[in-house]
Motif scaffolding. Structure first.
Motif, PDB file in Angstrom:
ATOM      1  N   LYS A   1       1.551  14.109   0.856  1.00  0.00           N
ATOM      2  CA  LYS A   1       0.947  12.790   0.937  1.00  0.00           C
ATOM      3  C   LYS A   1      -0.196  12.809   1.941  1.00  0.00           C
ATOM      4  O   LYS A   1      -0.035  13.274   3.083  1.00  0.00           O
ATOM      5  CB  LYS A   1       2.001  11.767   1.363  1.00  0.00           C
ATOM      6  N   VAL A   2      -1.348  12.335   1.521  1.00  0.00           N
ATOM      7  CA  VAL A   2      -2.493  12.190   2.422  1.00  0.00           C
ATOM      8  C   VAL A   2      -3.006  10.762   2.276  1.00  0.00           C
ATOM      9  O   VAL A   2      -2.825  10.109   1.237  1.00  0.00           O
ATOM     10  CB  VAL A   2      -3.606  13.204   2.118  1.00  0.00           C
ATOM     11  N   GLY A   3      -3.647  10.290   3.312  1.00  0.00           N
ATOM     12  CA  GLY A   3      -4.142   8.924   3.250  1.00  0.00           C
ATOM     13  C   GLY A   3      -5.050   8.607   4.408  1.00  0.00           C
ATOM     14  O   GLY A   3      -5.257   9.416   5.327  1.00  0.00           O
ATOM     15  N   ALA A   4      -5.587   7.404   4.362  1.00  0.00           N
ATOM     16  CA  ALA A   4      -6.499   6.944   5.409  1.00  0.00           C
ATOM     17  C   ALA A   4      -6.401   5.428   5.515  1.00  0.00           C
ATOM     18  O   ALA A   4      -5.967   4.746   4.587  1.00  0.00           O
ATOM     19  CB  ALA A   4      -7.933   7.368   5.112  1.00  0.00           C
ATOM     20  N   SER A   5      -6.810   4.922   6.670  1.00  0.00           N
ATOM     21  CA  SER A   5      -6.826   3.476   6.913  1.00  0.00           C
ATOM     22  C   SER A   5      -8.010   3.149   7.810  1.00  0.00           C
ATOM     23  O   SER A   5      -8.276   3.862   8.786  1.00  0.00           O
ATOM     24  CB  SER A   5      -5.521   3.027   7.577  1.00  0.00           C
TER      25      SER A   5
ATOM     26  N   MET B   1       0.823  -1.182   0.000  1.00  0.00           N
ATOM     27  CA  MET B   1       0.000   0.000   0.000  1.00  0.00           C
ATOM     28  C   MET B   1       0.863   1.241   0.000  1.00  0.00           C
ATOM     29  O   MET B   1       0.543   2.235  -0.627  1.00  0.00           O
ATOM     30  CB  MET B   1      -0.917   0.015   1.231  1.00  0.00           C
ATOM     31  N   ASN B   2       1.960   1.231   0.728  1.00  0.00           N
ATOM     32  CA  ASN B   2       2.804   2.406   0.855  1.00  0.00           C
ATOM     33  C   ASN B   2       3.775   2.487  -0.306  1.00  0.00           C
ATOM     34  O   ASN B   2       4.622   1.632  -0.480  1.00  0.00           O
ATOM     35  CB  ASN B   2       3.562   2.375   2.182  1.00  0.00           C
ATOM     36  N   ARG B   3       3.667   3.533  -1.089  1.00  0.00           N
ATOM     37  CA  ARG B   3       4.585   3.761  -2.187  1.00  0.00           C
ATOM     38  C   ARG B   3       5.837   4.418  -1.639  1.00  0.00           C
ATOM     39  O   ARG B   3       5.755   5.300  -0.783  1.00  0.00           O
ATOM     40  CB  ARG B   3       3.908   4.669  -3.206  1.00  0.00           C
TER      41      ARG B   3
ATOM     42  N   ASP C   1     -10.277   3.935  12.824  1.00  0.00           N
ATOM     43  CA  ASP C   1     -10.387   4.850  11.688  1.00  0.00           C
ATOM     44  C   ASP C   1      -9.242   5.849  11.792  1.00  0.00           C
ATOM     45  O   ASP C   1      -9.049   6.481  12.845  1.00  0.00           O
ATOM     46  CB  ASP C   1     -11.721   5.590  11.703  1.00  0.00           C
ATOM     47  N   ALA C   2      -8.476   5.986  10.746  1.00  0.00           N
ATOM     48  CA  ALA C   2      -7.283   6.832  10.799  1.00  0.00           C
ATOM     49  C   ALA C   2      -7.149   7.650   9.525  1.00  0.00           C
ATOM     50  O   ALA C   2      -7.453   7.176   8.422  1.00  0.00           O
ATOM     51  CB  ALA C   2      -6.035   5.977  11.008  1.00  0.00           C
ATOM     52  N   TYR C   3      -6.678   8.887   9.683  1.00  0.00           N
ATOM     53  CA  TYR C   3      -6.373   9.774   8.575  1.00  0.00           C
ATOM     54  C   TYR C   3      -5.028  10.433   8.863  1.00  0.00           C
ATOM     55  O   TYR C   3      -4.688  10.697  10.029  1.00  0.00           O
ATOM     56  CB  TYR C   3      -7.447  10.862   8.419  1.00  0.00           C
ATOM     57  N   TYR C   4      -4.271  10.706   7.807  1.00  0.00           N
ATOM     58  CA  TYR C   4      -2.971  11.328   8.047  1.00  0.00           C
ATOM     59  C   TYR C   4      -2.613  12.293   6.924  1.00  0.00           C
ATOM     60  O   TYR C   4      -3.133  12.229   5.799  1.00  0.00           O
ATOM     61  CB  TYR C   4      -1.876  10.274   8.188  1.00  0.00           C
TER      62      TYR C   4
ATOM     63  N   GLN D   1      10.633  -0.750  10.119  1.00  0.00           N
ATOM     64  CA  GLN D   1      10.738   0.693  10.346  1.00  0.00           C
ATOM     65  C   GLN D   1      10.799   0.951  11.841  1.00  0.00           C
ATOM     66  O   GLN D   1       9.927   0.537  12.589  1.00  0.00           O
ATOM     67  CB  GLN D   1       9.576   1.444   9.723  1.00  0.00           C
ATOM     68  N   LYS D   2      11.864   1.646  12.256  1.00  0.00           N
ATOM     69  CA  LYS D   2      12.120   1.822  13.685  1.00  0.00           C
ATOM     70  C   LYS D   2      11.760   3.206  14.198  1.00  0.00           C
ATOM     71  O   LYS D   2      11.727   3.408  15.411  1.00  0.00           O
ATOM     72  CB  LYS D   2      13.588   1.517  13.979  1.00  0.00           C
ATOM     73  N   SER D   3      11.584   4.164  13.314  1.00  0.00           N
ATOM     74  CA  SER D   3      11.099   5.473  13.742  1.00  0.00           C
ATOM     75  C   SER D   3       9.733   5.698  13.115  1.00  0.00           C
ATOM     76  O   SER D   3       9.488   5.352  11.957  1.00  0.00           O
ATOM     77  CB  SER D   3      12.082   6.580  13.355  1.00  0.00           C
ATOM     78  N   TYR D   4       8.860   6.268  13.874  1.00  0.00           N
ATOM     79  CA  TYR D   4       7.450   6.373  13.497  1.00  0.00           C
ATOM     80  C   TYR D   4       7.240   7.435  12.423  1.00  0.00           C
ATOM     81  O   TYR D   4       7.823   8.519  12.466  1.00  0.00           O
ATOM     82  CB  TYR D   4       6.629   6.706  14.735  1.00  0.00           C
ATOM     83  N   SER D   5       6.384   7.102  11.444  1.00  0.00           N
ATOM     84  CA  SER D   5       5.933   8.064  10.444  1.00  0.00           C
ATOM     85  C   SER D   5       4.413   8.067  10.437  1.00  0.00           C
ATOM     86  O   SER D   5       3.777   7.042  10.710  1.00  0.00           O
ATOM     87  CB  SER D   5       6.467   7.702   9.056  1.00  0.00           C
ATOM     88  N   PRO D   6       3.781   9.199  10.130  1.00  0.00           N
ATOM     89  CA  PRO D   6       2.314   9.287  10.215  1.00  0.00           C
ATOM     90  C   PRO D   6       1.573   8.354   9.282  1.00  0.00           C
ATOM     91  O   PRO D   6       0.383   8.096   9.491  1.00  0.00           O
ATOM     92  CB  PRO D   6       2.047  10.759   9.850  1.00  0.00           C
ATOM     93  N   SER D   7       2.229   7.830   8.251  1.00  0.00           N
ATOM     94  CA  SER D   7       1.552   6.896   7.347  1.00  0.00           C
ATOM     95  C   SER D   7       1.424   5.507   7.936  1.00  0.00           C
ATOM     96  O   SER D   7       0.810   4.629   7.329  1.00  0.00           O
ATOM     97  CB  SER D   7       2.313   6.813   6.017  1.00  0.00           C
ATOM     98  N   MET D   8       1.993   5.301   9.122  1.00  0.00           N
ATOM     99  CA  MET D   8       1.940   3.998   9.778  1.00  0.00           C
ATOM    100  C   MET D   8       0.933   4.018  10.913  1.00  0.00           C
ATOM    101  O   MET D   8       0.563   5.084  11.414  1.00  0.00           O
ATOM    102  CB  MET D   8       3.321   3.638  10.327  1.00  0.00           C
ATOM    103  N   PRO D   9       0.474   2.833  11.390  1.00  0.00           N
ATOM    104  CA  PRO D   9      -0.415   2.803  12.551  1.00  0.00           C
ATOM    105  C   PRO D   9       0.227   3.467  13.762  1.00  0.00           C
ATOM    106  O   PRO D   9       1.428   3.324  13.995  1.00  0.00           O
ATOM    107  CB  PRO D   9      -0.642   1.307  12.785  1.00  0.00           C
TER     108      PRO D   9
END
Length: 882
Positions: free
Chosen positions: A478-482, A1-3, A550-553, A145-153
């Motif tokens: 980049k915007v997205g949702a899960s 899913m993540n490009r 429900d998540a949006y980023y 991935q060891k550091s958090y990015s907003p595209s992740m849970p």
């Protein structure tokens, strides 16, 4: 899913590096219509370093700190599944052969995705998926991935593991491989049992399941209560009793794998492809164990000990896995892939355990013999469809989306344990386990357990990326949702065999359960007034649970003047969870406690920001730093008051309604140097500040193993340094040094949590005389070391690797009542993998695992708590590419 971020910024040299993954020697031939011209092109480079270069290029282009392991690197170390391969990654340790600890944090602090999507877990005691389910044959790469990015849970603690499966090939691939192996612990006859239909299929034939009469009573909520003795006897006649032990020779380990795939150009615009891969494996592992339970500390002496000083065990595992991938591509701008993943794993374990309890000890001329059978079938079925779209008319805007529907099942029919008592009749100190032995005269002489777990998880997500150039700034937005919906249904049934219901005690003599209660014996059995079957299913053994996220980023990526990169954003999540224990006898919610009722439903929402900055010191050197705010939420069972057994320790664990979320602030700093010919080195620092970390605490035992409770500590922190490198040894001198390279990593870290005794008592409702209120976190190792020495011959026909892995001691169970914490001792794993390529199509592989013959040990107060022997495994495999 993540490009991959900033795909439009990839430099041509990175594409050239990725394209340079070739065999050590290759030849190309060109031919024209006018004359025949033969041109030879020779490309040099080791097999590992070629693939490692492409992997490093991907890691280099990541905005946030990540480690990536490719399929060829996994093949180089010979690991058979994702769990074994991931222990080679910097800062990761493997627990129980299934679960990964990232940077010393337990599996609850790590999340797992499959092709970027969340999938259900077939493990009844954990939300995370056991990683041994995924065979290496279907894995394209593993990204941690060891550091958090907003595209992740946002549920991110130690890190996120993304298992990326193989996709459609660029050209036809067809190969078959087979392997045979042995283990030194299986050299003699191994323990086995007669019943159960154990065979190569790994599927129960129905003999373990509860009889139709018993199942009918459970289904009608009539259970096995208040039975008349004769009625109980009739039900017992329909129960599988074939659990007599025997000795047999172990079959050799075997593995077969088939892969076939191809892709076709329909015309200049359309391209279609597929990939099918299936694997079957079966192995047997025998072991000797020692186990100390329920000790009491008086001064410096340990007394009142329950122990098993002689345990013989055999575990047979059978796995099936299949992957089907279909893909279609239009004009290299629109691609849709569908994947079907089917994984099946069966574990069948028998243990014969000799020991003593406080009341049955050698001083009184008594000794116990326990028989324990554990059988489980785990399955995972996942359908995934994903799309990747690039729109040149909109400045090459990208749209990625994924839909995943998964179902996991755990079926554990007829787990069985029984207790026999041996009596030293002649008082000569010799216990005869054939003639001077009888089935325990008790209400719990034997127990049958039946368990079923069903998880269903639906996950849909999308990302939209839009690149822009503004002077010296190269940007991407980049915007997205899960959206995640998960449901779980768990059902547990058990009943005990009450030998007090037998009038004639002499029939209990013997060591074979199936002979003591054979059909002929049951037909003439004289009964007492007590029924021989007692239903011991309790309220809370069944439960249902649901979860919605429900998540949006929003995320933005900025490059400035080829020197600076700024990446940041924020994620918003709305998390809802409910766990409802059921009374199996009424099928009603067991919510008698008003406090429990309010605490079993859980809802929270919040914003989780992250920022990463990268400074390019040179073209091949960069410094990156990041900060992110995340959470770790309690598992489904950890907020239920029901009790379950931890398969790692065999200790009962009771959830605690009201356990709160752990808030974490993550800091990372890493320097990376990507040098010539694939050589590289990186040094990283990390720090995690935790509020109310979720931990395991021990409550005083009454009879049997200690009860473990889930609770929140006051605060916690984890910090450390990671070093990773890959270096050829040609700089030492000419000759063989040109063919050698070394790669490895080391993590040195520490952690500390602070517990409040009074707060623990208030949370759990039990007294907990915690020995150390300030200690390391459960499962944390202060060091993890991986080293690999590799060799590639000049002619490309031979390659070899010597691989070493060790972790520092880690706490499994925190100590109470003056006892120190229980520590799992370091395990020194040394493996060797040799590959021979007799021709372009064939590969012969020899792997020797656990060369040092290390045993697994757990200690406390300088006393051995538990040990288990591990043999040296030898496997020979052959692969042919058609």
């Amino acid at each position: 899913m993540n490009r991959p971020a900033n795909r439009f910024l990839l430099k041509p040299i990175s594409l050239a590096v990725a394209a340079s993954i070739v065999l050590p020697t290759s030849m190309a031939f060109a031919q024209s219509n006018e004359e025949e011209v033969i041109e030879e092109v020779v490309a040099t480079g080791t097999r590992l370093k070629g693939t490692a270069t492409a992997v490093m290029e991907e890691r280099k282009n990541q905005a946030f700190v990540a480690d990536i392991m490719g399929a060829e690197q996994i093949a180089r170390t010979g690991d058979s599944d994702a769990a074994g391969a991931l222990r080679r990654v910097t800062g990761l340790t493997l627990v129980d052969g299934r679960f990964i600890y990232v940077r010393g944090l337990g599996e609850r602090y790590s999340s797992t995705q499959l092709n970027g999507a969340i999938v259900p877990s077939p493990d009844p005691t954990r939300n995370v998926i056991p990683l041994d389910l995924f065979p290496s044959s279907i894995i394209e790469s593993l990204a941690v991935q060891k550091s958090y990015s907003p595209s992740m849970p946002a549920a991110f603690g130690g890190g996120n593991v993304n298992i990326r499966l193989k996709s459609i090939p660029t050209q036809r691939v067809f190969n078959v491989s087979a392997a045979l192996g042995i283990d030194t612990e299986n050299s003699g006859d191994v323990l086995d049992y007669a019943g159960g239909g154990r065979d190569w299929t790994g599927e129960d034939d129905g003999t373990r399941a509860a009889s139709a009469a018993i199942q009918e009573r459970w289904d009608s909520k009539n259970f096995l209560d208040d039975l008349e003795p004769e009625e109980a006897l009739e039900l017992f006649k329909g129960v599988n009793r074939e659990y007599g032990l025997e000795r047999t020779s172990a079959d050799p380990d075997m593995r077969v794998n088939v892969t076939y795939g191809d892709s076709y150009d329909y015309d200049d615009d359309w391209r279609f492809g597929f990939l099918v891969t299936s694997r079957y494996s079966a192995q047997t592992r025998s072991s000797e164990e020692y186990e100390l339970q329920d000790p009491d500390l008086v001064g410096d002496d340990i007394i009142n000990v329950r122990f098993f000083d002689d345990i013989q065990g055999t575990e047979q595992t059978v796995t099936w896995s299949s992957l089907l991938t279909l893909g279609v591509d239009y004009n290299r701008q629109h691609r849709i892939d569908y994947s079907l993943i089917v994984l099946n794993d069966t574990r069948d374990e028998i243990r014969e355990m000799f020991g003593n309890t406080e009341n049955l000890n050698q001083a009184e001329g008594l000794r116990i013999r326990d028989i324990d059978v554990q059988y489980e079938e785990r399955s995972l079925y996942t359908n995934q469809i994903k799309g990747q779209h690039t729109i040149p008319e909109l400045n090459f805007m990208g749209i990625d989306w994924t839909y995943s529907l998964g179902r996991s099942v755990r079926h554990a029919p007829g787990n069985f344990n029984a207790r026999f008592v041996m009596e030293d009749v002649n008082q000569d100190g010799i216990f005869d386990d054939e003639n001077e032995i009888f089935l325990s005269d008790a209400q719990t002489a034997a127990r049958y357990t039946f368990q079923d777990l069903h998880d269903r998880l639906e996950n849909f997500g999308y990302n939209v990326t839009y690149p822009m150039s503004l002077g010296k700034w190269e940007t991407e937005y980049k915007v997205g949702a899960s959206f995640v919906t998960k449901t779980r249904n768990a059902e547990n049934r058990r009943f005990d065999i009450n030998t007090l219901g037998v009038e004639d005690r002499s029939i209990l003599d013997g060591n074979d359960f199936s002979e003591i209660f054979s059909d002929s014996v049951l037909d003439t059995l004289s009964l007492s007034s007590r029924p021989i079957i007692r239903d011991t299913t309790i309220a809370g053994d069944d439960y249902v649970a649901g979860q919605k996220i429900d998540a949006y980023y929003l995320e933005a990526d900025f490059f400035y003047d080829n020197k600076w990169r700024f990446t940041g954003g924020v994620r918003w999540e709305d998390f809802r969870q409910v766990v409802a224990p059921l009374d199996p006898r009424t099928n009603q919610f067991d919510l008698s406690d008003e406090a429990d009722r309010s605490q079993l439903a859980f809802q929270e929402d919040g914003f989780y920001p992250a920022l990463a900055v990268t400074y390019f010191l040179e073209d091949d050197m960069q410094l990156r730093a990041s900060i992110g705010q995340t959470v770790v939420r309690p598992d489904l069972r950890e907020v239920s008051s029901a009790t379950y057994l931890d398969p790692l320790t065999n200790f009962p664990i009771a959830g605690t309604p009201g356990v709160s979320t752990t808030d974490i602030i993550n800091y990372d700093l890493r320097w990376e140097w990507y040098r010539e010919a694939g050589n590289n080195v990186s040094v990283g620092l990390f720090y995690k500040d935790m509020e109310a970390p979720i931990e395991s605490v021990q409550s005083p035992a009454q009879d049997g193993p200690p009860l473990i409770r889930i609770a929140n500590a006051e605060s916690g922190e984890v910090y450390g340094v990671e070093v990773e490198f890959l270096q050829d040894l040609a700089f030492i001198g000419d000759g063989i040094w040109d063919n050698l390279f070394t790669t490895g990593n080391i993590t040195v870290s520490d952690s500390e949590i602070v517990l409040d005794r009074q707060n623990i008592v208030e949370q759990t409702g039990v007294s907990a005389a915690i020995t150390n209120v300030e200690r390391r976190m459960t499962g944390h190792s202060q060091y993890v070391l991986n080293m690999q020495l590799g060799y590639d011959s000049d002619n490309g026909e031979h390659s070899a690797s010597l691989v070493y892995n060790v972790f520092g001691e880690r706490i499994l169970i925190a100590g109470i009542d003056g006892f120190d914490d229980n520590f799992e001792q370091p395990f020194h794993s040394l493996d060797m993998v040799y590959k021979y390529y007799p021709d372009f199509n064939s590969t012969v592989t020899l792997r020797v695992q656990n060369i040092l013959g290390e045993d697994r040990e757990i200690e406390f107060n300088d006393t051995l708590l538990r040990s288990e022997t591990r043999g040296t495994g030898i496997r020979l495999s052959f692969k042919y590419d058609f």
